[in-house]
Design a protein around this motif. Structure first.
Motif, PDB file in Angstrom:
ATOM      1  N   ALA A 297      55.821   3.008   1.650  1.00  0.00           N
ATOM      2  CA  ALA A 297      56.743   4.441   2.025  1.00  0.00           C
ATOM      3  C   ALA A 297      57.244   5.184   1.656  1.00  0.00           C
ATOM      4  N   CYS A 298      57.977   4.257   0.115  1.00  0.00           N
ATOM      5  CA  CYS A 298      59.292   4.962   0.095  1.00  0.00           C
ATOM      6  C   CYS A 298      58.314   5.681  -2.057  1.00  0.00           C
ATOM      7  N   ILE A 299      57.276   5.195  -2.050  1.00  0.00           N
ATOM      8  CA  ILE A 299      56.336   5.179  -3.749  1.00  0.00           C
ATOM      9  C   ILE A 299      56.243   6.723  -3.119  1.00  0.00           C
ATOM     10  N   GLU A 300      54.993   7.040  -1.708  1.00  0.00           N
ATOM     11  CA  GLU A 300      54.394   8.088  -0.823  1.00  0.00           C
ATOM     12  C   GLU A 300      55.294   9.259  -0.579  1.00  0.00           C
ATOM     13  N   ALA A 301      56.160   9.004  -0.599  1.00  0.00           N
ATOM     14  CA  ALA A 301      57.789   9.830  -0.152  1.00  0.00           C
ATOM     15  C   ALA A 301      58.224  10.511  -1.766  1.00  0.00           C
ATOM     16  N   VAL A 302      57.411  10.658  -3.045  1.00  0.00           N
ATOM     17  CA  VAL A 302      57.665  11.369  -4.155  1.00  0.00           C
ATOM     18  C   VAL A 302      56.986  12.190  -4.525  1.00  0.00           C
ATOM     19  N   HIS A 303      57.064  14.000  -4.217  1.00  0.00           N
ATOM     20  CA  HIS A 303      56.003  14.430  -4.724  1.00  0.00           C
ATOM     21  C   HIS A 303      56.811  15.756  -5.938  1.00  0.00           C
ATOM     22  N   VAL A 304      56.921  15.338  -7.194  1.00  0.00           N
ATOM     23  CA  VAL A 304      57.690  15.940  -7.791  1.00  0.00           C
ATOM     24  C   VAL A 304      56.507  16.541  -8.987  1.00  0.00           C
ATOM     25  N   PRO A 305      57.089  17.620  -9.618  1.00  0.00           N
ATOM     26  CA  PRO A 305      55.677  18.668 -10.126  1.00  0.00           C
ATOM     27  C   PRO A 305      55.069  17.645 -11.697  1.00  0.00           C
ATOM     28  N   GLY A 306      54.619  18.129 -12.573  1.00  0.00           N
ATOM     29  CA  GLY A 306      54.510  17.640 -13.609  1.00  0.00           C
ATOM     30  C   GLY A 306      52.932  16.640 -13.655  1.00  0.00           C
ATOM     31  N   ASP A 307      52.609  16.560 -14.177  1.00  0.00           N
ATOM     32  CA  ASP A 307      51.147  15.761 -15.088  1.00  0.00           C
ATOM     33  C   ASP A 307      51.794  14.517 -14.271  1.00  0.00           C
ATOM     34  N   SER A 308      50.768  13.628 -14.072  1.00  0.00           N
ATOM     35  CA  SER A 308      50.614  12.116 -12.619  1.00  0.00           C
ATOM     36  C   SER A 308      51.643  10.989 -14.084  1.00  0.00           C
ATOM     37  N   VAL A 309      52.199  10.126 -13.947  1.00  0.00           N
ATOM     38  CA  VAL A 309      52.787   9.178 -14.398  1.00  0.00           C
ATOM     39  C   VAL A 309      51.873   7.591 -14.386  1.00  0.00           C
ATOM     40  N   ALA A 310      50.995   6.777 -14.478  1.00  0.00           N
ATOM     41  CA  ALA A 310      50.632   5.537 -14.088  1.00  0.00           C
ATOM     42  C   ALA A 310      50.844   3.882 -15.026  1.00  0.00           C
ATOM     43  N   PHE A 311      51.099   3.141 -14.151  1.00  0.00           N
ATOM     44  CA  PHE A 311      52.244   2.050 -15.293  1.00  0.00           C
ATOM     45  C   PHE A 311      51.953   1.093 -13.915  1.00  0.00           C
ATOM     46  N   TYR A 336      52.554  -4.885  -9.002  1.00  0.00           N
ATOM     47  CA  TYR A 336      51.976  -3.484  -8.638  1.00  0.00           C
ATOM     48  C   TYR A 336      51.141  -2.272  -9.061  1.00  0.00           C
ATOM     49  N   HIS A 337      50.808  -1.495  -8.921  1.00  0.00           N
ATOM     50  CA  HIS A 337      50.344  -0.837 -10.130  1.00  0.00           C
ATOM     51  C   HIS A 337      50.554   0.438  -9.228  1.00  0.00           C
ATOM     52  N   LEU A 338      51.136   1.656  -9.805  1.00  0.00           N
ATOM     53  CA  LEU A 338      51.458   2.657  -9.313  1.00  0.00           C
ATOM     54  C   LEU A 338      50.791   4.284 -10.542  1.00  0.00           C
ATOM     55  N   SER A 339      50.875   5.328  -9.331  1.00  0.00           N
ATOM     56  CA  SER A 339      50.756   6.971  -9.994  1.00  0.00           C
ATOM     57  C   SER A 339      51.872   7.558  -9.652  1.00  0.00           C
ATOM     58  N   LEU A 340      52.976   8.649  -9.938  1.00  0.00           N
ATOM     59  CA  LEU A 340      54.061   9.486  -9.713  1.00  0.00           C
ATOM     60  C   LEU A 340      53.097  10.058 -10.224  1.00  0.00           C
ATOM     61  N   GLY A 341      53.540  11.672  -9.198  1.00  0.00           N
ATOM     62  CA  GLY A 341      53.831  12.715  -9.563  1.00  0.00           C
ATOM     63  C   GLY A 341      53.520  13.541  -8.087  1.00  0.00           C
ATOM     64  N   PRO A 342      53.119  14.554  -8.344  1.00  0.00           N
ATOM     65  CA  PRO A 342      51.774  15.207  -7.165  1.00  0.00           C
ATOM     66  C   PRO A 342      51.557  14.913  -5.834  1.00  0.00           C
ATOM     67  N   GLU A 343      50.896  14.227  -6.286  1.00  0.00           N
ATOM     68  CA  GLU A 343      51.118  12.988  -5.335  1.00  0.00           C
ATOM     69  C   GLU A 343      51.207  12.102  -6.002  1.00  0.00           C
ATOM     70  N   ARG A 391      59.921   7.299 -21.577  1.00  0.00           N
ATOM     71  CA  ARG A 391      59.911   8.975 -22.514  1.00  0.00           C
ATOM     72  C   ARG A 391      59.621   9.466 -20.788  1.00  0.00           C
ATOM     73  N   ALA A 392      57.981   9.585 -20.461  1.00  0.00           N
ATOM     74  CA  ALA A 392      57.830  10.003 -19.436  1.00  0.00           C
ATOM     75  C   ALA A 392      58.014   9.862 -17.984  1.00  0.00           C
ATOM     76  N   LEU A 393      58.749   9.277 -17.506  1.00  0.00           N
ATOM     77  CA  LEU A 393      58.881   9.271 -16.242  1.00  0.00           C
ATOM     78  C   LEU A 393      60.929  10.065 -16.430  1.00  0.00           C
ATOM     79  N   ASP A 394      61.631  10.179 -17.534  1.00  0.00           N
ATOM     80  CA  ASP A 394      63.155  10.839 -17.714  1.00  0.00           C
ATOM     81  C   ASP A 394      62.516  12.114 -17.671  1.00  0.00           C
ATOM     82  N   GLN A 395      61.030  12.708 -18.126  1.00  0.00           N
ATOM     83  CA  GLN A 395      60.626  13.745 -17.931  1.00  0.00           C
ATOM     84  C   GLN A 395      59.904  13.690 -16.237  1.00  0.00           C
ATOM     85  N   LEU A 396      59.133  13.503 -15.801  1.00  0.00           N
ATOM     86  CA  LEU A 396      59.172  13.756 -14.702  1.00  0.00           C
ATOM     87  C   LEU A 396      59.996  12.856 -13.441  1.00  0.00           C
ATOM     88  N   LEU A 397      60.591  12.672 -13.354  1.00  0.00           N
ATOM     89  CA  LEU A 397      61.688  11.560 -12.089  1.00  0.00           C
ATOM     90  C   LEU A 397      62.958  12.797 -12.038  1.00  0.00           C
TER      91      LEU A 397
END
Length: 408
Positions: A297-311, A336-343, A391-397
């Motif tokens: 639920a918490c990850i799916e609430a993340v909607h941030v602009p920019g290129d997605s970061v997968a890890f 887990y594996h995650l993708s953070l970004g617009p979706e 660095r990628a997470l710094d830029q995204l979040l």
């Protein structure tokens, strides 16, 4: 030693004694404790047939960016003088978090008495809150304000409605039970409210609740509730009008503004009042903590602009050390594996070829909330990963600063 649900008829006298011993209430404020507990789920630890430790939680919602998430607000952890150092507070708080998580809470939050204790249960420290003391006559507000309505403790229901309808931002909290407000207004000392009824059908729209009982102060604005900028400025103009008599007020800084912008000669005021009964000052303090309970639920609430970061994420959750094996919810530790970004998405298990972030739940909760960037948490908290990923997470979040806006 027995841990069980709180029963009002059986435990009332004992829990009153606990709160008097820790100086949260005095004898006259016991009815407000009863109002508070009537709105909570509570556990007690029983020793010699008397409750000696009390943990309470209340339901609410926590706003992440624009999305509300179900909240477990741990709103009271107290131990009597004879039950200290028995491990009760940590064990009972863990059970309460687990119970609320099993019932659907996505996040849990609490106010801490000291940093470190609740970290053992997966909580991470929130951002600094600014609290300023100043002479209200020094406010640089030059606008008219209307005659306000007086508010008293008896107005707790309309105050709760106004608080729930207030302007909210990232990290803000609403508590669902109005009885919580009835208790808060009663047990914190003498107070009064001033506000305006501009809502539909004359509902209370914006107000402030002020506590203090000295002729010239200091006073503290415990609640500053509004729905838009115009209402905030009207309340500040009203506060300035009290400067004819009151020489010092304290106020939490609203998330939209920098209060110092509105104070005439703030440094001069601090120097001239230093070490006086009306000392003007600015305090920053990180006094609340939060943890993720429902990772999806918490990850799916993340909607941030920019290129997605997968890890990949290797998450450790220390709360499992405080829970019984048969507990329905035992934390969120795992791979887990995650993708953070617009979706944003999360799934169990590692995905081949992705970089790995290792973190405790507390550190990852701080990253998710935007308390500090990944590269900073890698220095001071339990979080580590490849430099390129950090660095990628710094830029995204790059999230707005989180403000609860409601003390509990």
């Amino acid at each position: 030693m027995i841990i069980r649900p709180y029963h009002h008829d059986q435990d009332q006298t004992s829990v009153h004694r606990i709160w008097r011993e820790v100086h949260w209430i005095d004898k006259d404020q016991e009815p407000f404790m009863d109002h508070f507990l009537s709105s909570c789920k509570a556990l007690v630890a029983e020793i010699d047939q008397a409750a000696e430790c009390l943990v309470a939680s209340t339901k609410g919602d926590f706003q992440y960016l624009q999305q509300p998430l179900p909240l477990s607000a741990i709103s009271g952890v107290t131990t009597s003088r004879i039950a200290r150092k028995q491990g009760l507070a940590g064990r009972m708080t863990a059970q309460m978090v687990a119970s609320d998580a099993a019932e659907g809470a996505a996040v849990s939050a609490l106010g801490m008495f000291e940093q470190g204790f609740y970290n053992r249960l997966g909580f991470g420290t929130g951002p600094y809150e600014n609290f300023l003391y100043f002479d209200p006559a020094d406010l640089l507000i030059d606008q008219a304000f209307r005659v306000p309505k007086r508010l008293s403790q008896d107005d707790w229901e309309i105050i709760h409605q106004a608080m729930c309808a207030r302007q909210r931002g990232h990290g803000s909290v609403n508590l669902h039970a109005a009885m919580v407000v009835r208790a808060e207004l009663g047990w914190g000392g003498k107070g009064f409210g001033l506000g305006y009824q501009d809502g539909p059908d004359g509902q209370l729209s914006h107000f402030m609740w002020i506590k203090g009982d000295q002729e010239n102060g200091p006073y503290e604005v415990n609640m500053l509730i509004y729905q838009n900028a115009a209402q905030l400025l009207e309340l500040l103009a009203l506060l300035k009008s009290l400067g004819d008599q009151i020489r010092l007020v304290g106020i939490f800084e609203p998330p939209e503004i920098q209060v110092q912008d509105l104070i005439r000669q703030p440094f001069k005021g601090r120097k001239q009042s230093k070490r006086s009964a009306f000392e003007q000052r600015h305090r920053a303090e990180a006094f609340w903590q939060i943890r993720i309970c429902d990772l999806q639920a918490c990850i799916e609430a993340v909607h941030v602009p920019g290129d997605s970061v997968a890890f990949n994420l290797e998450l450790t959750d220390p709360i499992e050390n405080f829970l019984d094996e048969d507990q329905a919810w035992r934390g969120i530790g795992g791979k887990y594996h995650l993708s953070l970004g617009p979706e944003s998405q999360v799934a169990t298990g590692f995905s081949e070829g992705l970089p790995v972030l290792k973190a405790s739940v507390g550190a990852f909760s701080r990253l998710w909330l935007g308390v500090r960037p990944a590269s900073g948490l890698a220095i001071t908290d339990e979080l580590e990963g490849p430099a390129d990923l950090l660095r990628a997470l710094d830029q995204l979040l790059r999230l707005p600063k989180a403000h609860l806006g409601w003390e509990f």
